[in-house]
Scaffold this motif. Structure first.
Motif, mmCIF file in Angstrom:
data_model
loop_
_atom_site.group_PDB
_atom_site.id
_atom_site.type_symbol
_atom_site.label_atom_id
_atom_site.label_comp_id
_atom_site.label_asym_id
_atom_site.label_seq_id
_atom_site.Cartn_x
_atom_site.Cartn_y
_atom_site.Cartn_z
ATOM 1 N N ASP A 99 0.811 -1.217 0.000
ATOM 2 C CA ASP A 99 0.000 0.000 0.000
ATOM 3 C C ASP A 99 0.843 1.265 0.000
ATOM 4 O O ASP A 99 0.518 2.238 -0.676
ATOM 5 N N SER A 100 1.926 1.277 0.761
ATOM 6 C CA SER A 100 2.755 2.477 0.822
ATOM 7 C C SER A 100 3.589 2.674 -0.444
ATOM 8 O O SER A 100 3.982 3.795 -0.752
ATOM 9 N N ASN A 101 3.858 1.605 -1.172
ATOM 10 C CA ASN A 101 4.632 1.701 -2.412
ATOM 11 C C ASN A 101 3.781 1.304 -3.615
ATOM 12 O O ASN A 101 4.261 0.629 -4.528
ATOM 13 N N ALA A 102 2.539 1.729 -3.623
ATOM 14 C CA ALA A 102 1.608 1.332 -4.686
ATOM 15 C C ALA A 102 2.054 1.820 -6.058
ATOM 16 O O ALA A 102 1.799 1.162 -7.065
ATOM 17 N N SER A 103 2.736 2.945 -6.096
ATOM 18 C CA SER A 103 3.181 3.467 -7.396
ATOM 19 C C SER A 103 4.231 2.560 -8.040
ATOM 20 O O SER A 103 4.375 2.546 -9.262
ATOM 21 N N MET A 104 4.951 1.795 -7.210
ATOM 22 C CA MET A 104 5.955 0.882 -7.745
ATOM 23 C C MET A 104 5.311 -0.309 -8.454
ATOM 24 O O MET A 104 5.917 -0.922 -9.337
ATOM 25 N N PHE A 105 4.074 -0.628 -8.080
ATOM 26 C CA PHE A 105 3.392 -1.786 -8.632
ATOM 27 C C PHE A 105 2.345 -1.400 -9.676
ATOM 28 O O PHE A 105 1.373 -2.117 -9.867
ATOM 29 N N GLN A 106 2.555 -0.286 -10.328
ATOM 30 C CA GLN A 106 1.661 0.146 -11.400
ATOM 31 C C GLN A 106 2.436 0.178 -12.702
ATOM 32 O O GLN A 106 3.555 0.660 -12.752
ATOM 33 N N ILE A 120 -2.167 -0.066 -15.266
ATOM 34 C CA ILE A 120 -2.558 -1.362 -14.716
ATOM 35 C C ILE A 120 -2.032 -1.442 -13.292
ATOM 36 O O ILE A 120 -0.833 -1.308 -13.053
ATOM 37 N N ASP A 121 -2.939 -1.649 -12.347
ATOM 38 C CA ASP A 121 -2.582 -1.701 -10.938
ATOM 39 C C ASP A 121 -2.415 -3.156 -10.512
ATOM 40 O O ASP A 121 -3.355 -3.950 -10.581
ATOM 41 N N LEU A 122 -1.225 -3.504 -10.060
ATOM 42 C CA LEU A 122 -0.921 -4.889 -9.687
ATOM 43 C C LEU A 122 -1.018 -5.144 -8.186
ATOM 44 O O LEU A 122 -0.744 -6.252 -7.732
ATOM 45 N N LEU A 167 -1.006 -8.766 -6.113
ATOM 46 C CA LEU A 167 0.015 -9.063 -5.112
ATOM 47 C C LEU A 167 -0.608 -9.445 -3.773
ATOM 48 O O LEU A 167 -0.152 -10.384 -3.109
ATOM 49 N N LYS A 168 -1.657 -8.739 -3.376
ATOM 50 C CA LYS A 168 -2.323 -9.071 -2.115
ATOM 51 C C LYS A 168 -2.974 -10.448 -2.191
ATOM 52 O O LYS A 168 -2.925 -11.223 -1.235
#
Length: 103
Positions: A38-45, A71-73, A77-78
């Protein structure tokens, strides 16, 4: 015969250990990983360019429209964390013990 009994014993001991000791720590591990995601959500987009061709029936022209799709990953991941903690580890590790599968 002894080898099969020994493998089955190791699998049963692992399942008992997992469901009595490790599963108590799984929600805490899960919350740590969730907060990281959640805190690094931009890394997983992932941003992907997309081209759409639209046909205008009045002018009979094809226009090209460029878009960027994000695309939001994080949801995947969760889900993977939950799947690994609650399904993959308790079922796959005893399977590996019993059938001697090498990675």
């Amino acid at each position: 015969m002894r080898r099969a009994v020994k493998k089955m014993l190791f699998a049963i001991i692992f399942i008992i250990f997992y469901f009595t000791i490790f599963i108590n720590f799984a929600p805490q591990i899960r919350s740590y990983i969730y907060s990281f995601v959640d805190s690094n959500a931009s890394m997983f987009q992932i941003q992907v360019p997309r081209t759409i061709f639209k046909y205008n029936s009045t002018t009979h022209n094809v226009t090209e429209v460029q878009e960027i799709i994000t695309i939001d990953l994080t949801t995947i991941l969760k889900f993977m964390i939950d799947f690994i903690l609650y399904v993959f580890i308790p079922f796959m590790v005893p399977f590996v013990f019993l059938f001697k599968i090498r990675w």
